[in-house]
Design a protein around this motif. Structure first.
Motif, PDB file in Angstrom:
ATOM      1  N   LEU A 136      72.718  -3.771  44.728  1.00 42.09           N
ATOM      2  CA  LEU A 136      70.835  -2.708  44.745  1.00 42.09           C
ATOM      3  C   LEU A 136      71.429  -1.657  45.443  1.00 42.09           C
ATOM      4  O   LEU A 136      71.000  -0.572  44.618  1.00 42.09           O
ATOM      5  CB  LEU A 136      70.176  -3.994  45.336  1.00 42.09           C
ATOM      6  CG  LEU A 136      68.568  -2.966  45.147  1.00 42.09           C
ATOM      7  CD1 LEU A 136      68.510  -2.474  43.709  1.00 42.09           C
ATOM      8  CD2 LEU A 136      68.047  -3.570  46.348  1.00 42.09           C
ATOM      9  N   GLU A 137      72.146  -1.153  46.537  1.00 42.77           N
ATOM     10  CA  GLU A 137      72.180  -0.049  46.913  1.00 42.77           C
ATOM     11  C   GLU A 137      73.020   0.619  45.479  1.00 42.77           C
ATOM     12  O   GLU A 137      73.114   2.135  46.337  1.00 42.77           O
ATOM     13  CB  GLU A 137      72.266   0.160  47.938  1.00 42.77           C
ATOM     14  CG  GLU A 137      72.004  -1.089  49.423  1.00 42.77           C
ATOM     15  CD  GLU A 137      70.291  -0.157  49.217  1.00 42.77           C
ATOM     16  OE1 GLU A 137      70.109   1.048  48.987  1.00 42.77           O
ATOM     17  OE2 GLU A 137      69.352  -1.057  49.305  1.00 42.77           O
ATOM     18  N   VAL A 138      74.285   0.245  45.715  1.00 39.32           N
ATOM     19  CA  VAL A 138      75.333   0.855  44.525  1.00 39.32           C
ATOM     20  C   VAL A 138      74.254   1.713  42.958  1.00 39.32           C
ATOM     21  O   VAL A 138      74.320   2.678  43.085  1.00 39.32           O
ATOM     22  CB  VAL A 138      76.542  -0.177  44.462  1.00 39.32           C
ATOM     23  CG1 VAL A 138      76.967   1.130  43.048  1.00 39.32           C
ATOM     24  CG2 VAL A 138      76.821  -0.183  45.664  1.00 39.32           C
ATOM     25  N   LEU A 139      72.713   0.096  42.632  1.00 37.55           N
ATOM     26  CA  LEU A 139      72.804   0.835  41.947  1.00 37.55           C
ATOM     27  C   LEU A 139      71.686   1.645  41.825  1.00 37.55           C
ATOM     28  O   LEU A 139      71.702   3.144  41.625  1.00 37.55           O
ATOM     29  CB  LEU A 139      72.106  -0.551  41.202  1.00 37.55           C
ATOM     30  CG  LEU A 139      70.973  -0.326  39.903  1.00 37.55           C
ATOM     31  CD1 LEU A 139      72.197  -0.133  39.098  1.00 37.55           C
ATOM     32  CD2 LEU A 139      70.761  -1.771  39.539  1.00 37.55           C
ATOM     33  N   LYS A 140      71.462   2.135  43.413  1.00 42.82           N
ATOM     34  CA  LYS A 140      69.889   2.817  43.815  1.00 42.82           C
ATOM     35  C   LYS A 140      70.790   4.371  43.735  1.00 42.82           C
ATOM     36  O   LYS A 140      70.470   5.344  43.365  1.00 42.82           O
ATOM     37  CB  LYS A 140      69.255   2.871  45.116  1.00 42.82           C
ATOM     38  CG  LYS A 140      68.200   1.526  44.591  1.00 42.82           C
ATOM     39  CD  LYS A 140      67.657   0.843  45.978  1.00 42.82           C
ATOM     40  CE  LYS A 140      67.047   1.562  46.728  1.00 42.82           C
ATOM     41  NZ  LYS A 140      66.444   1.513  47.597  1.00 42.82           N
ATOM     42  N   LYS A 141      71.444   4.087  44.831  1.00 42.76           N
ATOM     43  CA  LYS A 141      72.686   5.383  44.851  1.00 42.76           C
ATOM     44  C   LYS A 141      73.155   5.975  43.571  1.00 42.76           C
ATOM     45  O   LYS A 141      72.774   7.506  43.148  1.00 42.76           O
ATOM     46  CB  LYS A 141      73.879   5.107  45.730  1.00 42.76           C
ATOM     47  CG  LYS A 141      75.213   6.180  46.112  1.00 42.76           C
ATOM     48  CD  LYS A 141      75.035   5.952  47.844  1.00 42.76           C
ATOM     49  CE  LYS A 141      77.110   7.090  47.689  1.00 42.76           C
ATOM     50  NZ  LYS A 141      77.819   7.225  47.299  1.00 42.76           N
ATOM     51  N   THR A 142      73.325   5.185  42.149  1.00 43.92           N
ATOM     52  CA  THR A 142      74.191   5.640  41.021  1.00 43.92           C
ATOM     53  C   THR A 142      72.891   6.051  40.772  1.00 43.92           C
ATOM     54  O   THR A 142      72.790   7.834  39.919  1.00 43.92           O
ATOM     55  CB  THR A 142      74.697   5.011  40.577  1.00 43.92           C
ATOM     56  OG1 THR A 142      75.456   4.167  41.484  1.00 43.92           O
ATOM     57  CG2 THR A 142      75.151   5.585  38.845  1.00 43.92           C
TER      58      THR A 142
END
Ligand SMILES: Nc1nc2c(c(=O)[nH]1)N[C@H]1C(S)=C(S)[C@@H](COP(=O)(O)OP(=O)(O)OC[C@H]3O[C@@H](n4cnc5c(N)ncnc54)[C@H](O)[C@@H]3O)O[C@H]1N2
Ligand code: MOO
Length: 636
Positions: free
Chosen positions: A226-232
């Motif tokens: 989730l965090e990687v997705l949000k950051k991207t």
């Protein structure tokens, strides 16, 4: 573990309307760029475009001949011709030459008589500007050539250049970022393990979108995090006009698309009453649309067609010239559908005796083959439980009507020679396609009886007479034409080396032997049942008797994958998967021809092809075919 179920599921029309209503400002905001007119085909004007030049820019002759002063020609008739004098009354000119004062009209060279170097005779008068293209006749300087939001064509380009317009303001192309996600997803070339899924959607999505005024950057594959997705998303939302995420749109423990979009912005729609395509996510982050596409390719394709495409066209204002035609036809099959969802049913289409027939292709969301093979789509609206065979339907064509008109529907028991024929036909006429569907031999007879097919393949043994096909056909049809295609070697398809030692039908009942069967309407199934009965073997004694496959090739694949030990099928299917084969019988495989097709030139072509030595040679290479009667009529 974050799980979430759908927001209230919506009808697709309502979902799109709601989503687009939240994007009004986004659609209104135009960004422009100025480009060379020569590069502008397919682009959309951002402003009205005005002419810089008159077209033509001077009075010019439309003919080869003489420029005249129209007044000096008045009174000339057949019986009292007039004589004109060079440089006083006329001058020689060619097409495109300027017509300057005092001259104001043209007479074609064919309509004058030359008397000598300086004199001509005319027998007709001309009015002012006869055969003269007047200055500004096509377009006047300052006139509007195109309003804004006009999609430019190659003809527009020459028109613009003629009108002195060399640079043109157009709407900027849309930048789209596509983010593939999923721990199990790898680049297609990098797939090494069976459980890995090749990342094929982004190539499809990119090529789909780039048909319009949009370009797509494909991000590297992100893990389910989730965090990687949000950051991207956060890092890219300013740079792009639209972000697409694929997939993770449904309710799995690792489906994070919903949370990523909702935590950065707002999900407007999650879940649609359509099939396939249900889990789509429509959200907005920083005033930009962010869409979660379902992972299965067919579902993904539907959301692209029905949501992403209209969104792009709304934003880029592009007109699409090639719109798909809708034709009326009938369903060639009975279909159960969902009452709560609108189903997108892909169909093959053919014209049998002036009536269009739609043959359903594979229906699952993951069956991309149906999208490749489709001639059209039939929408089965929400609330309809059954589409009857023969029922009238609208078919939304995906190929041109000319192509569909030429399709040959071959429905019944499938055989590899039908595929071979399909390829041969294209060598003779690239516009003819064979659309085939495997509904078994009996299904094929029904299809011909009801006018749903041009030809049907079948191999039905009559246990009483030992004859093939005829007694079955005559139950339904009085007058018919039957042609032989081949004799096929049927036998036990077994694993390499025949580890279970299967040689006879009674071997099928041995302990530890897993059988895989064909569906009830298949000729191979009838062959099995015939032998079981003859040898007094009860089907209950065969483990797997009720497991059915719909084609020889699928049956062979099950054995290859060790999901079964043996099945009855043709040798050519065993050869495809390098399996072993124990021959049982040669069976006759015939084609039943619809009466309307017999005098069709396409049928003549088929006869010519299957009668050729070349075709027979290629057929023999497949293995297990006897071609002694190929092309011969069994009944005319
Ligand atoms: N409990 C429930 N499970 C599922 C539901 C549901 O309502 N309840 N809906 C099903 C439906 S319908 C669909 S469609 C799928 C869609 O799932 P997702 O969008 O979350 O996709 P994933 O689970 O991530 O992937 C599914 C499947 O899609 C293929 N895939 C994904 N990405 C790619 C790619 N880049 N290239 C090619 N193929 C891709 C792949 O086969 C994945 O296995 O959910 C059902 N489940
Ligand atoms: O909606 Mo899913 O796309 O049906 O399989």
């Amino acid at each position: 573990m974050k799980r979430r179920f759908y927001l209230n599921k919506m009808d697709i029309e309502a979902g799109v309307e709601l989503f687009f209503s939240k994007l009004e400002e986004y659609f209104r905001n135009d960004e422009k760029e100025v480009i060379d007119v020569r590069e502008s085909s397919g682009r959309v004007t951002a402003e009205p475009i005005f002419a810089n030049e008159n077209v033509p820019s001077y009075n010019s002759s439309a003919m080869d001949g003489v420029a005249v002063i129209s007044k000096h020609t008045y009174g000339a008739t057949e019986s009292s011709p007039k004589i004109l004098e060079l440089e006083k009354d006329f001058e020689y000119i060619n097409t495109g030459y300027p017509i300057n004062k005092p001259y104001d009209a043209v007479i074609m060279i064919e309509n004058i008589e030359i008397i000598d170097d300086t004199k001509i005779k005319i027998r007709n008068s001309v009015f002012p500007y006869k055969d003269v293209r007047k200055v500004g006749e096509d377009i006047c300087k300052g006139e509007m050539l195109f309003p804004r939001y006009h999609t430019l064509t190659e003809n527009d380009i020459s028109f613009l250049l003629m009108a002195g317009v060399f640079k043109i303001p157009v709407l900027r192309e849309l930048n789209v970022l596509l983010i593939p996600t999923g721990n199990e997803i790898v680049k297609p070339e990098e797939k090494t393990e069976e459980f890995q899924i090749p990342e094929t959607n982004s190539a499809m999505i990119k090529n789909f979108i780039e048909k319009y005024n949009a370009s797509v950057d494909v991000h590297s594959i992100l893990p389910d995090d989730l965090e990687v997705l949000k950051k991207t998303i956060e890092e890219n939302i300013e740079k792009y006009d639209l972000i697409l995420l694929n997939a993770g749109s449904s309710a799995g423990s690792k489906d994070f698309t919903f949370h990523a979009v909702n935590e950065l912005g707002k999900v407007i729609v999650h879940g649609l009453n359509i099939k396939p395509g249900k889990p789509a996510i429509l959200g907005i982050v920083k005033d930009k649309p962010v869409i979660g596409l379902p992972g299965f390719p067919v579902s993904c394709n539907i959301i692209l067609e029905d949501i992403v495409k209209p969104l792009i066209l709304n934003k880029t204002k592009e007109e699409v010239y090639y719109d798909n035609e809708i034709i009326e036809g009938v369903s060639g099959k009975r279909i159960h559908s969902s009452i709560t969802e609108k189903e997108y049913l892909r169909v093959g289409v053919g014209k049998v005796e002036d009536r269009y027939v739609a043959i359903p292709l594979k229906r699952g969301a993951a069956n991309i083959s149906a999208v490749s093979k489709q001639d059209g789509v039939v929408y089965i609206e929400k609330g309809i439980e059954v589409l009857e065979d023969g029922e009238e339907i609208n078919i939304h064509l995906k190929r041109s009507k000319e192509i569909v008109d030429n399709n040959i529907l071959v429905i019944g028991s499938h055989d590899l020679l039908i595929d071979l024929l399909a390829d041969y036909i294209k060598r003779y006429d690239k516009n003819i396609n064979i659309v085939s569907a495997n509904v078994g031999s009996i299904g094929g007879i029904m299809a011909i009886a009801k006018g749903y097919a041009h030809m049907a393949g079948m191999h039905l043994l009559d246990p009483e007479s030992g004859e093939y096909n005829i007694s079955y056909i005559e139950e339904y049809i009085d007058e018919y034409t039957l042609m032989n295609l081949s004799y096929r070697e049927q036998g036990f398809i077994v694993q390499k080396g025949n580890p279970k030692g299967i040689k006879t039908f009674s071997d099928l009942t041995k302990d530890g032997v897993r059988y895989i069967n064909r569906q009830k309407t298949a000729g191979t199934r009838i062959l099995l049942d015939y032998h079981l009965e003859k040898e007094g073997i009860s089907p209950d004694r065969i483990h797997g008797y009720s497991d059915e496959e719909y084609s020889h090739v699928n049956l062979a694949l099950k054995i290859k994958k060790d999901m079964a030990d043996v099945g009855l099928g043709i040798k050519a299917a065993a050869n495809i998967y390098d399996l072993d084969f124990v021959p049982v019988a040669h069976e006759r495989y015939d084609l039943l021809i619809h009466p309307s097709f017999i005098d069709d030139p396409r049928f003549k072509l088929i006869q010519e092809i299957i009668g050729s030595e070349e075709f027979k040679r290629d057929a023999e290479k497949l293995g297990g075919y006897l071609l002694k009667d190929t092309g011969n009529f069994i009944k005319e």
